[in-house]
Design a protein around this motif. Sequence first.
Motif, PDB file in Angstrom:
ATOM      1  N   HIS A 266       0.851  -1.190   0.000  1.00 13.44           N
ATOM      2  CA  HIS A 266       0.000   0.000   0.000  1.00 13.44           C
ATOM      3  C   HIS A 266       0.886   1.239   0.000  1.00 13.44           C
ATOM      4  O   HIS A 266       1.970   1.231   0.588  1.00 13.44           O
ATOM      5  N   GLN A 267       0.430   2.306  -0.631  1.00 15.43           N
ATOM      6  CA  GLN A 267       1.271   3.493  -0.822  1.00 15.43           C
ATOM      7  C   GLN A 267       0.813   4.631   0.093  1.00 15.43           C
ATOM      8  O   GLN A 267       0.089   5.539  -0.337  1.00 15.43           O
ATOM      9  N   ALA A 268       1.204   4.575   1.377  1.00 10.39           N
ATOM     10  CA  ALA A 268       0.862   5.665   2.300  1.00 10.39           C
ATOM     11  C   ALA A 268       2.033   6.619   2.453  1.00 10.39           C
ATOM     12  O   ALA A 268       1.839   7.815   2.656  1.00 10.39           O
ATOM     13  N   ASN A 269       3.240   6.060   2.378  1.00  5.82           N
ATOM     14  CA  ASN A 269       4.442   6.863   2.590  1.00  5.82           C
ATOM     15  C   ASN A 269       5.617   6.022   2.098  1.00  5.82           C
ATOM     16  O   ASN A 269       5.755   4.863   2.488  1.00  5.82           O
ATOM     17  N   ILE A 270       6.447   6.611   1.254  1.00  9.07           N
ATOM     18  CA  ILE A 270       7.559   5.844   0.677  1.00  9.07           C
ATOM     19  C   ILE A 270       8.480   5.313   1.786  1.00  9.07           C
ATOM     20  O   ILE A 270       9.045   4.224   1.683  1.00  9.07           O
ATOM     21  N   ARG A 271       8.574   6.061   2.890  1.00 12.35           N
ATOM     22  CA  ARG A 271       9.469   5.635   3.980  1.00 12.35           C
ATOM     23  C   ARG A 271       8.897   4.425   4.723  1.00 12.35           C
ATOM     24  O   ARG A 271       9.631   3.572   5.201  1.00 12.35           O
ATOM     25  N   ILE A 272       7.560   4.358   4.843  1.00 14.69           N
ATOM     26  CA  ILE A 272       6.934   3.189   5.486  1.00 14.69           C
ATOM     27  C   ILE A 272       7.308   1.933   4.697  1.00 14.69           C
ATOM     28  O   ILE A 272       7.734   0.910   5.253  1.00 14.69           O
ATOM     29  N   ASN A 273       7.180   2.024   3.369  1.00 19.56           N
ATOM     30  CA  ASN A 273       7.409   0.836   2.540  1.00 19.56           C
ATOM     31  C   ASN A 273       8.882   0.445   2.499  1.00 19.56           C
ATOM     32  O   ASN A 273       9.222  -0.736   2.512  1.00 19.56           O
ATOM     33  N   VAL A 287      10.522  -3.778  -4.832  1.00 16.17           N
ATOM     34  CA  VAL A 287       9.387  -3.098  -4.191  1.00 16.17           C
ATOM     35  C   VAL A 287       8.808  -2.071  -5.162  1.00 16.17           C
ATOM     36  O   VAL A 287       9.532  -1.230  -5.693  1.00 16.17           O
ATOM     37  N   MET A 288       7.500  -2.163  -5.405  1.00 12.43           N
ATOM     38  CA  MET A 288       6.867  -1.287  -6.399  1.00 12.43           C
ATOM     39  C   MET A 288       6.280  -0.035  -5.754  1.00 12.43           C
ATOM     40  O   MET A 288       5.721  -0.096  -4.657  1.00 12.43           O
ATOM     41  N   PHE A 289       6.406   1.076  -6.471  1.00 16.87           N
ATOM     42  CA  PHE A 289       5.911   2.365  -5.981  1.00 16.87           C
ATOM     43  C   PHE A 289       5.115   3.093  -7.062  1.00 16.87           C
ATOM     44  O   PHE A 289       5.472   3.028  -8.233  1.00 16.87           O
ATOM     45  N   ASN A 290       4.066   3.779  -6.664  1.00 14.08           N
ATOM     46  CA  ASN A 290       3.449   4.777  -7.539  1.00 14.08           C
ATOM     47  C   ASN A 290       3.037   6.019  -6.737  1.00 14.08           C
ATOM     48  O   ASN A 290       2.395   6.915  -7.262  1.00 14.08           O
ATOM     49  N   ILE A 291       3.453   6.047  -5.460  1.00 17.09           N
ATOM     50  CA  ILE A 291       3.054   7.159  -4.589  1.00 17.09           C
ATOM     51  C   ILE A 291       3.590   8.492  -5.111  1.00 17.09           C
ATOM     52  O   ILE A 291       2.948   9.532  -4.940  1.00 17.09           O
ATOM     53  N   GLN A 292       4.764   8.458  -5.762  1.00 17.33           N
ATOM     54  CA  GLN A 292       5.344   9.716  -6.250  1.00 17.33           C
ATOM     55  C   GLN A 292       4.423  10.389  -7.269  1.00 17.33           C
ATOM     56  O   GLN A 292       4.344  11.604  -7.340  1.00 17.33           O
ATOM     57  N   LYS A 293       3.635   9.582  -8.024  1.00 17.24           N
ATOM     58  CA  LYS A 293       2.760  10.134  -9.074  1.00 17.24           C
ATOM     59  C   LYS A 293       1.343  10.399  -8.596  1.00 17.24           C
ATOM     60  O   LYS A 293       0.657  11.267  -9.112  1.00 17.24           O
ATOM     61  N   TYR A 294       0.864   9.558  -7.667  1.00 25.21           N
ATOM     62  CA  TYR A 294      -0.560   9.597  -7.318  1.00 25.21           C
ATOM     63  C   TYR A 294      -0.844   9.919  -5.859  1.00 25.21           C
ATOM     64  O   TYR A 294      -2.013  10.078  -5.487  1.00 25.21           O
ATOM     65  N   GLY A 295       0.177   9.985  -4.998  1.00 22.29           N
ATOM     66  CA  GLY A 295      -0.077  10.126  -3.569  1.00 22.29           C
ATOM     67  C   GLY A 295      -0.739   8.864  -3.039  1.00 22.29           C
ATOM     68  O   GLY A 295      -0.678   7.791  -3.659  1.00 22.29           O
ATOM     69  N   ASN A 296      -1.377   8.997  -1.878  1.00 23.54           N
ATOM     70  CA  ASN A 296      -2.074   7.854  -1.285  1.00 23.54           C
ATOM     71  C   ASN A 296      -3.494   7.812  -1.851  1.00 23.54           C
ATOM     72  O   ASN A 296      -4.318   8.668  -1.541  1.00 23.54           O
ATOM     73  N   ALA A 299      -7.754   2.722  -1.108  1.00 25.11           N
ATOM     74  CA  ALA A 299      -8.113   1.370  -1.573  1.00 25.11           C
ATOM     75  C   ALA A 299      -7.634   1.097  -2.993  1.00 25.11           C
ATOM     76  O   ALA A 299      -7.610  -0.054  -3.441  1.00 25.11           O
ATOM     77  N   ALA A 300      -7.218   2.148  -3.707  1.00 27.02           N
ATOM     78  CA  ALA A 300      -6.829   1.959  -5.113  1.00 27.02           C
ATOM     79  C   ALA A 300      -5.334   1.701  -5.294  1.00 27.02           C
ATOM     80  O   ALA A 300      -4.914   1.310  -6.389  1.00 27.02           O
ATOM     81  N   THR A 301      -4.516   1.901  -4.249  1.00 27.12           N
ATOM     82  CA  THR A 301      -3.064   1.884  -4.503  1.00 27.12           C
ATOM     83  C   THR A 301      -2.575   0.545  -5.059  1.00 27.12           C
ATOM     84  O   THR A 301      -1.835   0.522  -6.039  1.00 27.12           O
TER      85      THR A 301
END
Length: 339
Positions: A266-273, A287-296, A299-301
């Motif tokens: 889940h993408q709540a914070n890059i540091r959490i992940n 580890v996959m990320f999209n938080i940089q583009k979409y934020g949190n 339920a959709a992350t």
Amino acid sequence: MKQYAYIRTTGMYVPETVVVNDELAQPLDTSDEWIQKRSGIKERRYADVGVSNSDIAKLAVENMLSKGEIAAEEIDCMIFATLSPDYHFPGTGLVLQEKLGWAERTIPCYDIRQQCSGFIYGLQMAQAFVETGMYKNILIIGSEVHSHALDYSPRGRAVTVLFGDGAAAVVVSRSESETSGILVTETHGDGRGALNGVHLKLFDIGKKPIIYYNPDDPDNNVEMYPEMPASKNLFANAVRRMAEVSMSVLNRMDLTVADIDWMLPHQANIRINTLAAEHLGIPAHKVMFNIQKYGNTTAATIPLLLDEFAGNGTIKRGDLLLLSAFGSGFTWGAALVKY
Ligand code: ACO
């Protein structure tokens, strides 16, 4: 004979309007530097005023159907995960069913309210429904329109900068194979976090009237907006629980972190992940990320990650995926999926 469940197809939609951190700097008394350093977020998408959650969810479902992996008529159940429903009731799944033109088929629509863990909870429900033979092709949607309900004053900055809008859909279907598909799901809840984590009271059914709003007294309309009273506690719990539940599903399947091809947290914070992956011993490149583009996008992350990275060929059929989430409630969970 036992039935097995697999993720058959995916789709997504994000609104076109991109909001970069600098656009939030002045109204919120924040900065691009603070947001990127503390969360990893560079930008997020905002739905136009007048666009509802069910509208962007519909576009995600249509995107999924356009891939031709399943016909709409084959879908016999819907699970809609969100914390930003169109209305208090009825559920957004039903609103979406009507907007899709599926109402005459009267398929059941569940709305589930497990915030950032909503997709994992939905996946577990779909797995159980398919494995018991209850339904054959279950549409799970994770969809959020956060931007219409955030506090755009400095008071709300710790929450507002983190969230964005987006929708993603998957279909879980019956599989012939017992060695591929959804191998295991595990979910948890701890209600002690209900009002300690992120929450939006908005209304309180114990009060009469249930909503307080005074346009002449904006300082006291705090219940209109999400609050996060103990963000550090939330952060620490997220790291601990995501690592813990991820290890638990691996142990249950006699697998190790070395078996994992991709972690989709889940993408709540890059540091959490980053910290959760470090605790687990999963290398950063998996580890996959999209938080940089979409934020949190709550339920959709995870389904957004799935659609984007399966769509561009990074995730391949047969890869072992670890999905893991922690969210308000508190709720958390993980799944192992042989994609
Ligand atoms: N811009 C500038 N400063 C800010 C902002 C902002 N947007 N937000 C907070 N600050 C300030 C604070 O006021 C504080 O100031 P102070 O030291 O003078 O009091 C300072 O920045 C530091 O705040 P911290 O809370 O220490 O910052 P932290 O490094 O913990 O990062 C964050 C904050 C990003 C919220 C982090 O704690 C976090 O990600 N928490 C968990 C979120 C989460 O897990 N969400 C999952 C559930 S969400 C769901 O389910 C819906």
